[in-house]
Scaffold this active site. Structure first.
Site, PDB file in Angstrom:
ATOM      1  N   LYS A  67       3.274  10.297   8.158  1.00  0.00           N
ATOM      2  CA  LYS A  67       2.622   9.999   9.283  1.00  0.00           C
ATOM      3  C   LYS A  67       3.744  10.703  10.292  1.00  0.00           C
ATOM      4  O   LYS A  67       3.311  11.986  10.628  1.00  0.00           O
ATOM      5  CB  LYS A  67       2.804   8.337   9.467  1.00  0.00           C
ATOM      6  CG  LYS A  67       1.897   7.701   8.396  1.00  0.00           C
ATOM      7  CD  LYS A  67       1.270   6.484   8.983  1.00  0.00           C
ATOM      8  CE  LYS A  67       0.752   5.565   7.811  1.00  0.00           C
ATOM      9  NZ  LYS A  67      -0.730   5.727   7.777  1.00  0.00           N
ATOM     10  N   ASP A 101       9.460   2.722   0.500  1.00  0.00           N
ATOM     11  CA  ASP A 101       8.141   3.577   1.209  1.00  0.00           C
ATOM     12  C   ASP A 101       8.367   3.308   2.765  1.00  0.00           C
ATOM     13  O   ASP A 101       8.017   2.447   3.251  1.00  0.00           O
ATOM     14  CB  ASP A 101       6.899   3.053   0.686  1.00  0.00           C
ATOM     15  CG  ASP A 101       5.661   3.723   1.214  1.00  0.00           C
ATOM     16  OD1 ASP A 101       5.968   4.664   2.312  1.00  0.00           O
ATOM     17  OD2 ASP A 101       4.592   3.650   0.647  1.00  0.00           O
ATOM     18  N   TYR A 133       0.868  -1.081  -0.071  1.00  0.00           N
ATOM     19  CA  TYR A 133      -0.056   0.070   0.117  1.00  0.00           C
ATOM     20  C   TYR A 133       0.762   1.124   0.058  1.00  0.00           C
ATOM     21  O   TYR A 133       1.613   1.495   0.915  1.00  0.00           O
ATOM     22  CB  TYR A 133      -0.952  -0.086   1.156  1.00  0.00           C
ATOM     23  CG  TYR A 133      -1.950   1.151   1.170  1.00  0.00           C
ATOM     24  CD1 TYR A 133      -2.972   1.400   0.218  1.00  0.00           C
ATOM     25  CD2 TYR A 133      -1.605   2.071   2.014  1.00  0.00           C
ATOM     26  CE1 TYR A 133      -3.782   2.452   0.185  1.00  0.00           C
ATOM     27  CE2 TYR A 133      -2.669   3.238   2.329  1.00  0.00           C
ATOM     28  CZ  TYR A 133      -3.516   3.467   1.369  1.00  0.00           C
ATOM     29  OH  TYR A 133      -4.290   4.520   1.406  1.00  0.00           O
TER      30      TYR A 133
HETATM   31  C1  LIG Z   1       3.457   2.685   3.577  1.00  0.00           C
HETATM   32  C2  LIG Z   1       2.214   3.564   3.417  1.00  0.00           C
HETATM   33  N1  LIG Z   1       2.549   4.565   2.247  1.00  0.00           N
HETATM   34  C3  LIG Z   1       1.735   5.651   2.045  1.00  0.00           C
HETATM   35  C4  LIG Z   1       0.568   5.726   2.763  1.00  0.00           C
HETATM   36  C5  LIG Z   1      -0.291   6.845   2.368  1.00  0.00           C
HETATM   37  O1  LIG Z   1      -0.075   7.730   3.357  1.00  0.00           O
HETATM   38  P1  LIG Z   1      -1.374   8.796   3.454  1.00  0.00           P
HETATM   39  O2  LIG Z   1      -2.639   8.161   4.025  1.00  0.00           O
HETATM   40  O3  LIG Z   1      -0.787   9.907   4.296  1.00  0.00           O
HETATM   41  O4  LIG Z   1      -1.782   9.180   2.001  1.00  0.00           O
HETATM   42  C6  LIG Z   1       0.290   4.826   3.816  1.00  0.00           C
HETATM   43  C7  LIG Z   1      -0.876   5.115   4.533  1.00  0.00           C
HETATM   44  O5  LIG Z   1      -1.257   4.384   5.572  1.00  0.00           O
HETATM   45  C8  LIG Z   1       1.166   3.799   4.075  1.00  0.00           C
HETATM   46  O6  LIG Z   1       0.805   3.113   5.356  1.00  0.00           O
END
Ligand SMILES: Cc1ncc(COP(=O)(O)O)c(C=O)c1O
Length: 442
Positions: free
Chosen positions: A281, A254, A152
């Site tokens: 986050k 990521d 994700y």
């Molecule tokens: C690993 C990862 N990347 C990207 C995101 C996306 O972040 P946002 O919700 O701030 O758009 C998340 C959100 O949970 C995530 O867990």
């Protein structure tokens, strides 16, 4: 039958949330503005949080083991972070120019993350991974990206492929199909995304090599987060580093979640250096944020004094309130504090395993650092398909059961510990699980 017991309890504990949800449905589709926090029969509505605790609309307190999906490392309304927000907000919420907290947070991130020479900010993790993909395309002149099945990376098109969906739709485990994970993703985006089987070293290498000439980037979570806190093997990340380097493909980690695995994130913990890193986050101290950084020669494509070759904007990007909150939160997130939280998490994992064994209920607890996930099954969990192959009704029962017993985790049984937690919080989690398991067949 026992799921019904938990649903009944839930409904009797949370009538005010139910009422607000009924009203919300008149104005928002499904009464919801964030698909990831909806769960049946209806989600909770919250009024406030303090430290480890969060209160719902009915005034019921719970210990929060998810902390807005791991974005609050110090729990709710941490005094230092709150003061930083108040001080910054009192001086103005956002300016059409730079500000000092921005520079301080950028410096902290460049100093902590071993592979990051230069960094930029954004307003969400979604924007962070989107900019990584864009700059990788611009840098390499190639179109496609590869991502792991179940990975994700937010909600933009390129990564909304083979995320959370029935494995029956995803084709061969060794050679997964690329499938849009939501309506509205154009075919072109799906065609330009190659899907890799997570933790499968040989098949992922083969697929990357077969697409190498067209691949701009491989983007990967060093630990699959929302798929169930599934760590990558060192061998897997090392293979990705090696194969991407050989073919001039950029490797993007990521680290929106995994930044908390060490002061320098998962890249420090594994000793594998990506070309680009996506952040989010915790670097916003609980306010909306994203960040992305990496090798200077790639990040310089954003440099306005040189063109720029890649444009990036955002009205609220790098605003001083978010930056000050992020700085306050990150400064408190020291290696010592992280180690203490990780030790507590290890105790929790032992407790979950012991109490499940007491009742003869199979469980696999995955995760690292402050993160954990409970998979109620006896098979090993190494990828998204393993995690999806569990009794979904039992999972729902456990989630609502823990909620009824004062413990909040994500509906997919993922949690994280916050720094103010103590052994008492760990014990209350384990005791709650014991009570839920004891009544599981009622
Ligand atoms: C690993 C990862 N990347 C990207 C995101 C996306 O972040 P946002 O919700 O701030 O758009 C998340 C959100 O949970 C995530 O867990």
């Amino acid at each position: 039958m026992s799921l019904h017991t938990e649903v009944d309890r839930y409904e009797s504990l949370t009538p005010q949330s139910r009422g607000l949800w009924d009203e919300a449905r008149r104005y928002m589709p499904g009464g919801d503005t964030r698909t990831s926090v909806f769960w049946p029969p209806y989600p909770l509505f919250f009024t406030h949080g303090a430290g480890t605790q969060i209160w719902d609309q009915d005034g019921v307190p719970r210990t929060d083991f998810i902390n807005n999906f791991t974005s609050l490392p110090h729990g709710h309304a941490d005094a230092d972070v709150t003061r930083a927000i108040q001080d910054a907000a009192a001086k103005g919420a956002a300016f059409g120019g730079g500000n000092e907290p921005q520079v301080r947070l950028a410096k902290l991130l460049c100093e902590r993350l071993p592979s990051v020479d230069l960094v930029r900010f954004a307003n969400s993790g979604t924007e962070a991974t989107m900019n990584c993909v864009r700059v990788a395309r611009a840098f390499t002149g190639r179109r496609k990206i590869a991502k792991a099945e179940g990975g994700y990376h937010g909600t933009h098109d390129a990564v909304s492929v083979s995320v959370k969906m029935s494995p029956a739709l995803l084709g061969d485990a060794a050679d997964p199909d690329a499938v849009a994970s939501t309506g509205g993703v154009p075919d072109g985006a799906v065609r330009d995304t190659v899907v890799l089987p997570y933790n499968d070293v040989e098949n992922s290498r083969r697929i990357v090599e077969a697409n190498a000439a067209e691949l701009a980037a491989v983007i990967v979570e060093p630990m699959l987060g929302s798929a169930g806190m599934i760590p990558a093997s060192l061998e897997y990340l090392t293979m990705l580093r090696d194969v991407t380097q050989r073919h001039g493909i950029l490797l993007v980690f990521d680290e929106v979640v995994t930044l908390r695995l060490a002061s320098g994130g998962a890249q420090e913990r594994y000793g594998v250096m990506p070309d680009l890193t996506a952040l989010g986050k915790v670097i916003g101290g609980g306010l909306p944020v994203g960040g992305f950084g990496g090798r200077a020669d790639i990040m310089e494509l954003f440099d306005p004094t040189q063109g720029p070759k890649v444009s990036q904007a955002g009205t609220f990007t790098g605003n001083p309130v978010t930056m000050a909150a992020g700085l306050a939160a990150m400064e408190k997130l020291t290696p010592e504090v992280m180690m203490r939280t990780e030790a507590l998490r290890d105790q929790l994992v032992d407790g979950i395993r012991d109490v499940s064994a007491e009742f003869g209920v199979p469980v696999q607890v995955t995760g690292m650092g402050p993160f954990y996930a409970m998979h109620f099954t006896d098979h090993a969990i190494n990828n998204f398909r393993d995690a999806a192959d569990v009794d979904q009704e039992f999972k729902r029962q456990m989630f609502l059961g823990l909620m009824n017993e004062g413990i909040l985790v994500a509906s997919y049984m993922v949690g994280s510990l916050s720094t103010p937690m103590t052994e008492a919080d760990v014990e209350s989690h384990v005791d709650a699980l014991r009570r839920v398991l004891a009544r599981r067949t009622e």
